[in-house]
Design an enzyme around this catalytic site. Structure first.
Site, PDB file in Angstrom:
ATOM      1  N   HIS A 144       0.838  -1.206   0.000  1.00  0.00           N
ATOM      2  CA  HIS A 144       0.000   0.000   0.000  1.00  0.00           C
ATOM      3  C   HIS A 144       0.866   1.247   0.000  1.00  0.00           C
ATOM      4  O   HIS A 144       1.819   1.354   0.762  1.00  0.00           O
ATOM      5  CB  HIS A 144      -0.956  -0.001   1.193  1.00  0.00           C
ATOM      6  CG  HIS A 144      -0.299  -0.281   2.505  1.00  0.00           C
ATOM      7  ND1 HIS A 144       0.007  -1.562   2.928  1.00  0.00           N
ATOM      8  CD2 HIS A 144       0.139   0.549   3.480  1.00  0.00           C
ATOM      9  CE1 HIS A 144       0.600  -1.508   4.099  1.00  0.00           C
ATOM     10  NE2 HIS A 144       0.698  -0.235   4.468  1.00  0.00           N
ATOM     11  N   LEU A 145       0.487   2.165  -0.860  1.00  0.00           N
ATOM     12  CA  LEU A 145       1.185   3.451  -0.974  1.00  0.00           C
ATOM     13  C   LEU A 145       0.437   4.479  -0.122  1.00  0.00           C
ATOM     14  O   LEU A 145      -0.765   4.691  -0.312  1.00  0.00           O
ATOM     15  CB  LEU A 145       1.179   3.878  -2.452  1.00  0.00           C
ATOM     16  CG  LEU A 145       1.671   5.291  -2.770  1.00  0.00           C
ATOM     17  CD1 LEU A 145       3.144   5.462  -2.394  1.00  0.00           C
ATOM     18  CD2 LEU A 145       1.481   5.589  -4.266  1.00  0.00           C
TER      19      LEU A 145
END
Ligand code: AMP
Ligand code: ZN
Length: 304
Positions: free
Chosen positions: A222-223
């Site tokens: 996840h960014l």
């Protein structure tokens, strides 16, 4: 539980699996000399390697493949807390467990037969807090954008006025599982993040960063897209602060560059120590003794 073939189908057992349900991984021990690997990591005879959800177990020279998946226990009786709780960075470090987790601790031993030909799930067990993003990414209430490749959700415990997570639909457990073929996907995640920032009503008065935690607590790549005001009641601890304001937070383009150059992501040894560093303002570097005093101080940089 493991989807194991019936006893009479078992020819020999190349591995022993020990599910640490509350820690969110399975310990894989190679019993014989048949080559076993997890993603690209070779286990080796008598060695034990931890396998996380989404990772692939390859048995007998990659002849058989299994993907690890934990299933949420709908009864909520087997481990974990029924009440949603933010996973803390302490949980990840293994320094502290909630009383709930301690009470629910359980260990299952299982073995996989090698003649179970289909690619099956190696484990279907109770949900663990570090699997929470997988539920949230499919929850329309949490989604703020989606396309064929990615989904953007609101961070459930935002550490700033704007805090989103960009996740690929493709199951990639962590930064460690990234390879150069994922560069295109990561660049797309960056573009989507930029679009989110551009659409933000405060885009001209606030600054954003896009990046990854060096050692994430939650499974599934996840960014983070986070505004730099850090104005949120969910930002409570020194570890929260340092995880977003030190080199523990790795810029998205640095991750892409690492993949393009080395074909994989490596984080500096001892990077976790950054979380213990003393508190200082990310804007003017003033040192503050406590998180509340720091939060009070940064208000001056980001007036409402
Ligand atoms: P990290 O794994 O350290 O990169 O951070 C995980 C992020 O996920 C944190 O910012 C949490 O606030 C957020 N988070 C934790 N659980 C959930 C959840 N179930 N849904 C959405 N966000 C979550
Ligand atoms: Zn300052």
């Amino acid at each position: 539980m493991l989807s194991a073939a019936s006893a009479n189908a078992i020819l020999f057992q190349p591995v022993e699996l020990q599910a640490e349900c509350n820690k969110g991984y399975v310990k894989v021990r190679q019993l014989g000399s048949n080559p076993t690997s997890i993603d690209s990591v070779v286990v080796g005879k008598d060695n034990v390697v931890k396998m996380k959800p989404g990772q692939q177990l390859h048995l007998v020279n990659q002849l058989y493949q299994y993907t690890l998946e934990f299933k949420v226990d709908p009864t909520g009786l087997h481990g974990g807390s029924k009440r949603p709780r933010e996973p803390t960075l302490d949980d990840r470090d293994g320094h502290r467990e909630s009383p709930n987790l301690k009470a629910a601790k359980q260990t299952d031993r299982v073995s996989v037969p090698v003649n179970h030909r289909e690619a099956t799930k190696t484990s279907e067990h109770v949900g663990h807090w570090n699997q929470g993003l997988k539920a949230s990414m499919h929850d329309p209430q949490m989604q703020v954008y989606k396309d064929d490749l990615v989904v953007v959700i609101k961070d459930k415990y935002p550490k700033a006025r704007y805090h989103w997570l960009v996740l690929p639909w493709q199951s990639i457990s962590s930064l460690k599982a990234l390879r150069d073929e994922h560069c295109g996907l990561l660049k797309h995640m960056q573009r989507v993040a930029d679009q989110m920032i551009q659409k933000c009503p405060d885009v001209h008065s606030t600054h954003f960063r896009k990046g990854y935690h060096a050692i994430p607590s939650m499974s599934h790549v996840h960014l983070h897209v986070i505004s730099q005001d850090f104005d949120s009641p969910c930002l409570k601890t020194k570890k929260h602060w340092n995880s977003f304001t030190t080199d523990y937070f790795i810029e998205s383009h640095d991750i892409v560059q690492m993949l393009e150059t080395n074909g994989r992501v490596t984080v500096k040894e001892g990077i976790i120590e950054l979380l213990k560093q003393s508190l200082s303002c990310h804007m003017c570097h003033k040192e503050l003794a406590t998180v509340p005093s720091l939060k009070e101080h940064i208000k001056s940089h980001f007036p409402r």
